[in-house]
Design a protein around this motif. Structure first.
Motif, PDB file in Angstrom:
ATOM      1  N   LEU A  97       0.841  -1.184   0.000  1.00  0.00           N
ATOM      2  CA  LEU A  97       0.000   0.000   0.000  1.00  0.00           C
ATOM      3  C   LEU A  97       0.878   1.236   0.000  1.00  0.00           C
ATOM      4  N   LEU A  98       0.595   2.153  -0.919  1.00  0.00           N
ATOM      5  CA  LEU A  98       1.283   3.441  -0.951  1.00  0.00           C
ATOM      6  C   LEU A  98       0.318   4.516  -0.500  1.00  0.00           C
ATOM      7  N   LEU A  99       0.696   5.253   0.528  1.00  0.00           N
ATOM      8  CA  LEU A  99      -0.094   6.358   1.052  1.00  0.00           C
ATOM      9  C   LEU A  99       0.441   7.660   0.464  1.00  0.00           C
ATOM     10  N   ILE A 100      -0.455   8.534   0.015  1.00  0.00           N
ATOM     11  CA  ILE A 100      -0.054   9.831  -0.523  1.00  0.00           C
ATOM     12  C   ILE A 100      -0.787  10.913   0.249  1.00  0.00           C
ATOM     13  N   ALA A 101      -0.025  11.772   0.929  1.00  0.00           N
ATOM     14  CA  ALA A 101      -0.585  12.814   1.781  1.00  0.00           C
ATOM     15  C   ALA A 101      -0.382  14.177   1.136  1.00  0.00           C
ATOM     16  N   ALA A 119      -6.273  15.654   9.569  1.00  0.00           N
ATOM     17  CA  ALA A 119      -7.199  14.589   9.174  1.00  0.00           C
ATOM     18  C   ALA A 119      -6.603  13.722   8.082  1.00  0.00           C
ATOM     19  N   VAL A 120      -5.866  14.330   7.151  1.00  0.00           N
ATOM     20  CA  VAL A 120      -5.180  13.569   6.110  1.00  0.00           C
ATOM     21  C   VAL A 120      -4.249  12.530   6.735  1.00  0.00           C
ATOM     22  N   ALA A 121      -3.421  12.972   7.675  1.00  0.00           N
ATOM     23  CA  ALA A 121      -2.456  12.074   8.301  1.00  0.00           C
ATOM     24  C   ALA A 121      -3.144  10.925   9.029  1.00  0.00           C
ATOM     25  N   GLU A 122      -4.228  11.235   9.750  1.00  0.00           N
ATOM     26  CA  GLU A 122      -4.902  10.190  10.504  1.00  0.00           C
ATOM     27  C   GLU A 122      -5.585   9.173   9.596  1.00  0.00           C
ATOM     28  N   MET A 123      -6.267   9.639   8.565  1.00  0.00           N
ATOM     29  CA  MET A 123      -6.937   8.708   7.661  1.00  0.00           C
ATOM     30  C   MET A 123      -5.935   7.807   6.954  1.00  0.00           C
ATOM     31  N   LEU A 124      -4.800   8.357   6.556  1.00  0.00           N
ATOM     32  CA  LEU A 124      -3.782   7.534   5.897  1.00  0.00           C
ATOM     33  C   LEU A 124      -3.155   6.550   6.882  1.00  0.00           C
ATOM     34  N   ALA A 125      -2.934   6.977   8.112  1.00  0.00           N
ATOM     35  CA  ALA A 125      -2.368   6.062   9.102  1.00  0.00           C
ATOM     36  C   ALA A 125      -3.305   4.883   9.361  1.00  0.00           C
ATOM     37  N   ALA A 208       0.123  -2.491  -6.509  1.00  0.00           N
ATOM     38  CA  ALA A 208      -0.073  -2.053  -5.128  1.00  0.00           C
ATOM     39  C   ALA A 208      -1.337  -1.214  -5.011  1.00  0.00           C
ATOM     40  N   GLY A 209      -1.932  -1.229  -3.842  1.00  0.00           N
ATOM     41  CA  GLY A 209      -3.023  -0.321  -3.564  1.00  0.00           C
ATOM     42  C   GLY A 209      -2.465   1.070  -3.287  1.00  0.00           C
ATOM     43  N   ILE A 210      -3.223   2.087  -3.637  1.00  0.00           N
ATOM     44  CA  ILE A 210      -2.810   3.477  -3.425  1.00  0.00           C
ATOM     45  C   ILE A 210      -3.945   4.211  -2.728  1.00  0.00           C
ATOM     46  N   VAL A 211      -3.606   4.961  -1.683  1.00  0.00           N
ATOM     47  CA  VAL A 211      -4.587   5.786  -0.985  1.00  0.00           C
ATOM     48  C   VAL A 211      -4.080   7.216  -1.007  1.00  0.00           C
ATOM     49  N   LEU A 212      -4.839   8.092  -1.638  1.00  0.00           N
ATOM     50  CA  LEU A 212      -4.507   9.520  -1.725  1.00  0.00           C
ATOM     51  C   LEU A 212      -5.503  10.297  -0.880  1.00  0.00           C
ATOM     52  N   ALA A 213      -4.993  11.085   0.069  1.00  0.00           N
ATOM     53  CA  ALA A 213      -5.848  11.924   0.904  1.00  0.00           C
ATOM     54  C   ALA A 213      -5.528  13.384   0.617  1.00  0.00           C
ATOM     55  N   THR A 214      -6.534  14.143   0.207  1.00  0.00           N
ATOM     56  CA  THR A 214      -6.347  15.510  -0.241  1.00  0.00           C
ATOM     57  C   THR A 214      -7.694  16.211  -0.220  1.00  0.00           C
ATOM     58  N   ALA A 215      -7.684  17.516  -0.507  1.00  0.00           N
ATOM     59  CA  ALA A 215      -8.923  18.248  -0.758  1.00  0.00           C
ATOM     60  C   ALA A 215      -8.969  18.745  -2.193  1.00  0.00           C
ATOM     61  N   ARG A 237      -7.749   4.576  -4.026  1.00  0.00           N
ATOM     62  CA  ARG A 237      -8.779   5.091  -3.125  1.00  0.00           C
ATOM     63  C   ARG A 237      -8.493   6.569  -2.913  1.00  0.00           C
ATOM     64  N   LEU A 238      -9.405   7.413  -3.327  1.00  0.00           N
ATOM     65  CA  LEU A 238      -9.248   8.855  -3.233  1.00  0.00           C
ATOM     66  C   LEU A 238     -10.082   9.366  -2.069  1.00  0.00           C
TER      67      LEU A 238
END
Length: 302
Positions: A97-101, A119-125, A208-215, A237-238
């Motif tokens: 899993l790759l997390l993108i903050a 909130a970005v950091a917590e959701m990715l964690a 790999a799965g990718i999770v991007l957290a942004t506005a 996952r956006l």
């Protein structure tokens, strides 16, 4: 930046800060959510599915423990050591899993309980912990106006520790840079999001799965192409982080700073705009999730 009401976050975690310890402390919450998801997924249904198995690449040979599959006992290693030894395999690629903050300056504000960047950091964690607790490898790319800070995927708890440290380090650097600029009366340009997303895609192992957290503020040109580049590496996952002001703005006109001076505007169209944006971005290979920037419940649910 950091537009939090007085008293916000009292008695809770730092509403404007991200620490390695706070992200590591989310493991029990992620474990609980993971158990609930597994229980739901294993309910009897009408469609037969195949469980995802382990990969074929050996990660290590270690002593046999309760719960290990006896079929994975290594005969040669067992003979050499005199005690049962079992082969441990790398998980299937989708377990990486790759997390993108997004920690660029537009994320460093909040009107309710905490900054959107926190909130970005917590959701990715939480996403990272769920992957790590299933034996996966976790990596992270933190995007700031100074450029990306990356940590390649590493397995399990070590991977999460490195990812959490990277998130905390990048967030602290982003806050410090924004505060220096504000103290000097400067407003440096915001680094466009889309080009760095394309660069971040190269950090993800294929599949790999990718999770991007942004506005998605100030995305720059070719955002759709950047999201396509990410989803081409693996399922994306956006997570769209939304402050309470964006989902339930006041009805009356509010002042804001304009180039020509103070002005007033209504923000009542924001909720519909955010909903329309999420619908437009949802497509095969991209799962869009709208998430409030308010803290995740630690008790009976989320």
């Amino acid at each position: 930046m950091r537009a939090l009401p007085e008293g916000a976050g009292q008695g809770a975690a730092d509403p404007a800060g991200v620490s390695t310890a706070s992200l590591m402390a989310l493991e029990p919450l992620a474990a609980r959510d993971g158990r609930e998801a597994v229980a739901l997924a294993e309910r009897p249904g009408t469609t037969a599915t195949r469980r995802r198995g382990q990969g074929h690449e050996i990660r290590e040979i270690r002593p046999f423990a309760d719960g290990d599959d006896p079929r994975h006992i290594d005969a040669a290693a067992t003979a050499r050591s005199g005690s049962p030894q079992v082969r441990s395999f790398h998980e299937d690629r989708e377990r990486s899993l790759l997390l993108i903050a997004d920690f660029r300056r537009p994320m460093l504000w909040g009107t309710a309980s905490r900054l959107r960047s926190v909130a970005v950091a917590e959701m990715l964690a939480l996403a990272g912990w769920r992957a790590a607790l299933q034996g996966g490898a976790v990596g992270v790319v933190a995007l700031t106006d100074a450029g990306p800070d990356a940590q390649p995927p590493r397995p399990r708890h070590r991977g999460m520790a490195l990812a959490a440290a990277c998130l905390a380090r990048a967030h602290a650097a982003a806050l410090a840079a924004a505060e220096r600029a504000a103290a000097q009366g400067r407003e440096p340009p915001v680094r466009p999001l889309a080009p760095d997303l394309v660069r971040a895609a190269r950090q993800a192992p294929p599949g790999a799965g990718i999770v991007l957290a942004t506005a998605l503020d100030d995305p720059g040109e070719d955002l759709d192409a950047a999201l396509a580049a990410l989803s081409a590496r693996g399922p994306l996952r956006l997570i769209l982080i939304e402050d309470r002001f964006e989902t339930a703005p006041p009805a009356q006109p509010l002042p804001y700073a304009a180039p020509q001076g103070a002005a007033f505007a209504r923000f009542s169209t924001l909720p519909a705009g955010r909903a329309a944006r999420a619908a437009r971005l949802s497509r095969p290979g991209i799962r869009v999730q709208r998430v409030s920037s308010d803290p995740v419940a630690r008790g009976g649910g989320q």
